[in-house]
Design a protein around this motif. Structure first.
Motif, PDB file in Angstrom:
ATOM      1  N   PRO A   1      50.842-124.249  59.529  1.00 33.25           N
ATOM      2  CA  PRO A   1      50.087-123.004  60.717  1.00 33.25           C
ATOM      3  C   PRO A   1      49.920-122.106  60.692  1.00 33.25           C
ATOM      4  O   PRO A   1      50.366-121.383  61.743  1.00 33.25           O
ATOM      5  N   ASP A   2      49.535-121.383  59.276  1.00 31.27           N
ATOM      6  CA  ASP A   2      49.405-119.807  59.529  1.00 31.27           C
ATOM      7  C   ASP A   2      48.147-119.676  59.766  1.00 31.27           C
ATOM      8  O   ASP A   2      47.626-118.876  60.714  1.00 31.27           O
ATOM      9  N   LEU A   3      47.182-120.694  60.700  1.00 28.97           N
ATOM     10  CA  LEU A   3      45.832-121.267  61.028  1.00 28.97           C
ATOM     11  C   LEU A   3      46.091-121.163  62.363  1.00 28.97           C
ATOM     12  O   LEU A   3      45.247-120.006  62.785  1.00 28.97           O
ATOM     13  N   ALA A   4      47.060-121.838  62.851  1.00 30.31           N
ATOM     14  CA  ALA A   4      47.289-121.369  64.363  1.00 30.31           C
ATOM     15  C   ALA A   4      47.666-120.079  65.010  1.00 30.31           C
ATOM     16  O   ALA A   4      47.313-119.806  65.885  1.00 30.31           O
ATOM     17  N   SER A   5      48.554-119.878  63.920  1.00 31.52           N
ATOM     18  CA  SER A   5      49.433-117.674  63.943  1.00 31.52           C
ATOM     19  C   SER A   5      47.717-117.542  64.345  1.00 31.52           C
ATOM     20  O   SER A   5      47.826-116.635  64.704  1.00 31.52           O
ATOM     21  N   TYR A   6      46.964-117.870  63.420  1.00 30.20           N
ATOM     22  CA  TYR A   6      45.980-116.624  63.095  1.00 30.20           C
ATOM     23  C   TYR A   6      45.101-116.340  65.013  1.00 30.20           C
ATOM     24  O   TYR A   6      44.611-115.688  65.270  1.00 30.20           O
TER      25      TYR A   6
ATOM     26  N   VAL B   1      59.606-127.264  60.096  1.00 33.09           N
ATOM     27  CA  VAL B   1      58.360-127.612  60.698  1.00 33.09           C
ATOM     28  C   VAL B   1      58.188-126.565  61.753  1.00 33.09           C
ATOM     29  O   VAL B   1      59.303-125.454  62.037  1.00 33.09           O
ATOM     30  N   PRO B   2      57.189-127.136  62.384  1.00 30.31           N
ATOM     31  CA  PRO B   2      56.546-126.046  62.998  1.00 30.31           C
ATOM     32  C   PRO B   2      56.178-126.366  64.372  1.00 30.31           C
ATOM     33  O   PRO B   2      55.503-125.965  65.495  1.00 30.31           O
ATOM     34  N   PHE B   3      57.301-126.853  64.924  1.00 32.54           N
ATOM     35  CA  PHE B   3      57.553-127.019  65.953  1.00 32.54           C
ATOM     36  C   PHE B   3      58.830-126.751  66.803  1.00 32.54           C
ATOM     37  O   PHE B   3      60.100-127.173  65.849  1.00 32.54           O
ATOM     38  N   LEU B   4      59.158-126.688  68.075  1.00 36.68           N
ATOM     39  CA  LEU B   4      60.395-126.797  68.684  1.00 36.68           C
ATOM     40  C   LEU B   4      60.202-128.404  69.826  1.00 36.68           C
ATOM     41  O   LEU B   4      59.333-128.254  70.190  1.00 36.68           O
ATOM     42  N   ARG B   5      61.587-129.252  69.715  1.00 35.51           N
ATOM     43  CA  ARG B   5      61.642-129.944  70.866  1.00 35.51           C
ATOM     44  C   ARG B   5      62.034-128.759  72.098  1.00 35.51           C
ATOM     45  O   ARG B   5      62.557-128.091  72.275  1.00 35.51           O
TER      46      ARG B   5
ATOM     47  N   ARG C   1      50.605-111.305  56.351  1.00 33.75           N
ATOM     48  CA  ARG C   1      50.189-112.108  55.775  1.00 33.75           C
ATOM     49  C   ARG C   1      50.193-113.598  55.431  1.00 33.75           C
ATOM     50  O   ARG C   1      51.368-114.233  56.090  1.00 33.75           O
ATOM     51  N   PRO C   2      49.355-114.591  55.660  1.00 34.15           N
ATOM     52  CA  PRO C   2      49.490-115.790  55.901  1.00 34.15           C
ATOM     53  C   PRO C   2      50.001-116.332  55.076  1.00 34.15           C
ATOM     54  O   PRO C   2      50.556-115.874  53.606  1.00 34.15           O
ATOM     55  N   THR C   3      51.821-117.004  55.241  1.00 34.50           N
ATOM     56  CA  THR C   3      52.229-118.146  54.373  1.00 34.50           C
ATOM     57  C   THR C   3      52.713-118.959  54.779  1.00 34.50           C
ATOM     58  O   THR C   3      51.096-120.047  54.755  1.00 34.50           O
ATOM     59  N   ARG C   4      53.228-119.568  53.066  1.00 33.05           N
ATOM     60  CA  ARG C   4      53.428-121.688  52.789  1.00 33.05           C
ATOM     61  C   ARG C   4      54.065-122.021  53.942  1.00 33.05           C
ATOM     62  O   ARG C   4      54.313-123.046  53.702  1.00 33.05           O
ATOM     63  N   TRP C   5      55.064-121.077  55.132  1.00 32.99           N
ATOM     64  CA  TRP C   5      55.748-121.930  56.193  1.00 32.99           C
ATOM     65  C   TRP C   5      55.707-122.606  56.594  1.00 32.99           C
ATOM     66  O   TRP C   5      54.280-122.379  57.411  1.00 32.99           O
ATOM     67  N   ALA C   6      55.934-123.457  56.623  1.00 35.92           N
ATOM     68  CA  ALA C   6      55.364-124.844  57.205  1.00 35.92           C
ATOM     69  C   ALA C   6      54.578-125.700  56.866  1.00 35.92           C
ATOM     70  O   ALA C   6      54.492-127.137  57.252  1.00 35.92           O
ATOM     71  N   GLN C   7      54.165-125.304  55.981  1.00 36.45           N
ATOM     72  CA  GLN C   7      52.404-126.233  55.588  1.00 36.45           C
ATOM     73  C   GLN C   7      52.773-127.245  55.150  1.00 36.45           C
ATOM     74  O   GLN C   7      53.353-127.356  54.229  1.00 36.45           O
ATOM     75  N   GLY C   8      52.193-128.734  55.442  1.00 35.42           N
ATOM     76  CA  GLY C   8      52.335-129.834  54.512  1.00 35.42           C
ATOM     77  C   GLY C   8      53.725-130.304  55.828  1.00 35.42           C
ATOM     78  O   GLY C   8      53.928-131.903  56.239  1.00 35.42           O
ATOM     79  N   ALA C   9      53.975-130.015  56.555  1.00 35.94           N
ATOM     80  CA  ALA C   9      54.945-130.954  57.345  1.00 35.94           C
ATOM     81  C   ALA C   9      53.924-130.944  58.673  1.00 35.94           C
ATOM     82  O   ALA C   9      53.496-130.070  59.323  1.00 35.94           O
TER      83      ALA C   9
END
Length: 733
Positions: free
Chosen positions: A609-614, A703-707, A724-732
């Motif tokens: 999701p960091d790349l999606a935000s970028y 997770v980088p989603f909402l319902r 700066r890029p973070t590791r939030w929700a990475q791998g989810a």
């Protein structure tokens, strides 16, 4: 099938907090309409193609000034004005439509050739609720404010010259003649004009009758008609054959202290209905009262999504985009024969290929009543005509063939996102008809749309093997969901299998820039067309080689209903990430054209999701203070901006929204029933484009989603941002 993430259920204490927060009564809406600046987007098709005139939310009439040069909207801010037309499209490219029933205020003898009565403009005022300008050539102050089906004009004429008004019945955008026949009737005793044109050469090739009624607040002193090159002073009626200009005119007593008032209405049903709509919408002559009603309508509409914590320039940009999302499609339910007015009738889809990506998903959140109306209208069209096609313009179907049968996508998104109050078995019948009858024959038999197969559009071959095959497969996915909802399990299973037909145009041997496997056009005999995957649409040139407005690079990310299958076909997660990064970095993806709207957010599906935000931020910066990065496309581009600004983006074929960093400290979505969902970035500032932590209603969100249901229920998403890029929700995933 695309896997969906699992979400934790909130504890009872959190639920109590949520209910208390959601139940807080909203404050009265401020004058949000004041932020709307209709100048935004009025440039050419690289800037928006929007209309500068005012309208109501989903209003049928849309009065706006006209110039002979400029965008498809018929307006150039630097060009002289020829008059004011009553119908317009909003941000559509290609062949022009509308610009119908031009009113040209003049002084002296009437002038009918549009190029000869152009006037420079002065003191132009553009707003959501009214438009005003001084026609410098004549010294006339012209003002207009709209109702849903009628508009009220106020013209202040100078002293010392005859006050004249010309009505061009047969023209369209840029002064082109667009008539298969027309007629006009002037009633000097009452100050009323009634006219009809059988419009032709619009974007939709169908001919359609449109009626116009104009009522003056005084009797004319002189009048006449103009047919072809012949002026007929004193005549009150005329009929013109095809391809012949027809106009009427009148003169009247006017002084600067006694402006001329004129109200107009347009109908696609009859002259009688136009007159009725005129009386219903504007019974009197109170310009300010009509304007106040328009202001109130836009305040209600714009209060559905709000932003705070940023300056007036940001609010101007946001609320103007939100304004544009609500212009089309147009609600013409009242413009029907009396026996049909209980059934919603929405019009002017230019086209669903554009708007299903972002326009309709936004509608499910903030205007579900309009979504219900659109679905009911689509069903009505199908039951009335035997088909409901991707373009429905001026009350007529048009099977365009840009991609597939996008009606299925609109119906399916509404079902999946839980829009209530819809007769889904009736809606499923529309989609099943498309799936069985409207798909191209070779697709039904062999599973792909082949090179050389005929597009359903008769005069412009848009359908292409490389783009139409994945589009039909996506249509089949939605049709399967609708069939299942209607209890047709065998059809649902068949269509779900057929949704894998995108694999029939996947060439695993195709290579480009070191990456292998691409969607490629395929010949009827099964051979893949030997194309460079970069060949085709470049965002400027309509080079539709194998693809509609795209390339193999673009359409290889189009399988939104089968993201796991797409990732596997590209070599797995790590290879998918590397390939998508290369595609975006090398400008191989046209990120502001509809086929690629969702592509940058696919990073979130592979745990980045960091790349999606970028990339969300990169796209956001393509929307300049005064323009869209291309055609506004009837709400497609403006709803894209609204989502991006709020920090959401629809994950099509699911009930989810991707998350990325918002562009203000606080945004609020007010859903049906007055429930409010707040997106709060506690440490927001420009440049902090990454999410470092998130809570949903007080509980951690990983997770980088909402319902959809999370938003619709009301509550609060609270974010901590980082520059700066973070590791939030990475791998989810």
């Amino acid at each position: 099938m695309t896997a969906t993430p699992r979400f934790a259920r909130p504890a009872l204490a959190t639920l109590a907090w949520l209910l208390a927060t959601a139940a807080t009564p909203p404050a009265p809406p401020p004058d949000l309409y004041r932020y709307v600046d209709p100048r935004i987007g009025t440039g050419n098709d690289d800037q928006g193609d929007t209309v500068p005139g005012p309208t109501r939310p989903a209003g049928s009439i849309h009065p706006s000034p006209q110039t002979l040069v400029g965008s498809n909207a018929g307006y150039d801010k630097d060009a002289p004005i020829s008059g004011f037309a009553q119908l317009h499209t909003q941000g559509s490219g290609g062949r022009t439509t509308y610009g119908t029933f031009l009113v040209s205020p003049q002084t002296g003898d009437p002038v009918f050739a549009e190029a000869q009565h152009l006037s420079p403009k002065a003191d132009e005022r553009l707003a959501a609720d009214a438009y005003a300008v001084t026609l410098a050539r004549y010294g006339i102050r012209a003002e207009v404010t709209p109702a849903p089906f009628a508009a009220l004009y106020r013209f202040t004429y100078p002293a010392g010259a005859p006050a004249t008004m010309v009505f061009d019945v047969t023209r369209k955008i840029r002064g082109e003649l667009a008539s298969a026949g027309a007629d006009i009737a002037l009633d000097p005793a009452t100050g009323r004009i009634t006219a009809r044109v059988r419009a032709r050469s619009y974007w939709n090739p169908a001919e359609v009758d449109i009626w116009f009624v104009a009522q003056l607040d005084r009797k004319p002193t002189r009048w006449g008609v103009h047919v072809g090159g012949q002026d007929r002073p004193g005549a009150a009626r005329a009929t013109a054959p095809a391809d012949t200009q027809l106009a009427g005119w009148w003169q009247f007593d006017a002084t600067p202290d006694r402006p001329v008032m004129m109200k107009v209405a347009v109908s696609f049903t009859s002259a009688e209905r136009a007159a009725e709509l005129l009386a219903e919408d504007i019974p009197g002559w109170d310009f300010d009262a009509v304007r106040r009603d328009t202001q109130a309508a836009w305040n209600r509409e714009l209060a559905r999504a709000t932003i705070d914590g940023v300056g007036a320039a940001d609010k101007r940009r946001f609320y103007t985009a939100l304004f544009h999302t609500a212009v089309q499609p147009r609600d013409r339910t009242r413009d029907q024969p009396s026996a049909e007015r209980d059934t919603p009738h929405w019009d002017d889809y230019y086209t669903l290929w554009d708007t299903y990506h972002t326009g309709f998903p936004l509608m499910t959140l903030i205007r579900p009543d309009a979504y219900r109306g659109n679905v009911a209208s689509i069903v009505r069209t199908f039951e009335h005509y035997g088909a409901a096609h991707t373009a429905f313009i001026a009350g007529r179907n048009y099977h365009v063939g840009q991609g597939g049968d996008e009606v299925d996508n609109v119906l399916g998104e509404g079902l999946i996102r839980g829009v209530t109050g819809i007769d889904w078995p009736r809606a499923a019948a529309v989609s099943l008809h498309n799936a069985i009858e409207e798909r191209r024959p070779r697709y039904l038999v062999q599973g792909w749309f082949a090179v050389g197969d005929r597009s359903p559009e008769p005069d412009n071959q848009r359908g292409k093997s490389g783009s139409s095959t994945p589009a039909f497969a996506l249509n089949d996915f939605y049709a399967a969901r609708l069939a299942a909802a209607a209890g047709k399990t065998d059809d649902a299973a068949m269509l779900l299998r057929r949704s894998g037909n995108w694999r029939n145009v996947w060439n695993p041997a195709a290579t480009s820039d070191g990456f292998t496997g691409f969607v490629m056009p395929r010949y009827p005999d099964g051979r893949f067309q030997p194309l460079d995957p970069k060949l085709g649409w470049d965002g400027k040139t309509y080079d539709n080689v194998g693809f509609y407005e795209g390339t193999a690079w673009v359409y290889s990310y189009a399988m939104l209903h089968d993201i796991p299958g797409m990732i596997a076909a590209m070599g797995g997660r790590d290879r998918f990430v590397a390939r998508l990064r290369h595609a975006l970095d090398a400008n191989l993806i046209d990120i502001t054209n509809e086929p690629s709207f969702a592509t940058p957010w696919l990073f979130s599906d592979v745990g980045r999701p960091d790349l999606a935000s970028y990339w969300a931020d990169r796209i956001f910066r393509r929307f300049t203070p005064d323009a869209y990065p291309g055609d506004e496309d009837n709400g497609a581009m403006s709803s894209h901006y609204v989502f991006n600004r709020l920090g959401l983006f629809p994950r099509l074929t699911t009930d989810l929204y991707y998350l990325h960093a918002p562009h203000q400290p606080r945004g609020v979505i007010t859903t049906e029933g007055g429930r409010r969902f707040a997106i709060v970035a506690r440490n927001w500032k420009p440049g902090r484009i990454y999410i470092a932590a998130a809570t949903l209603n007080g509980r951690p969100l990983t997770v980088p989603f909402l319902r959809q249901a999370d938003i619709v229920a009301g509550g609060e998403l609270r974010l901590t941002l980082s520059d700066r890029p973070t590791r939030w929700a990475q791998g989810a995933r």
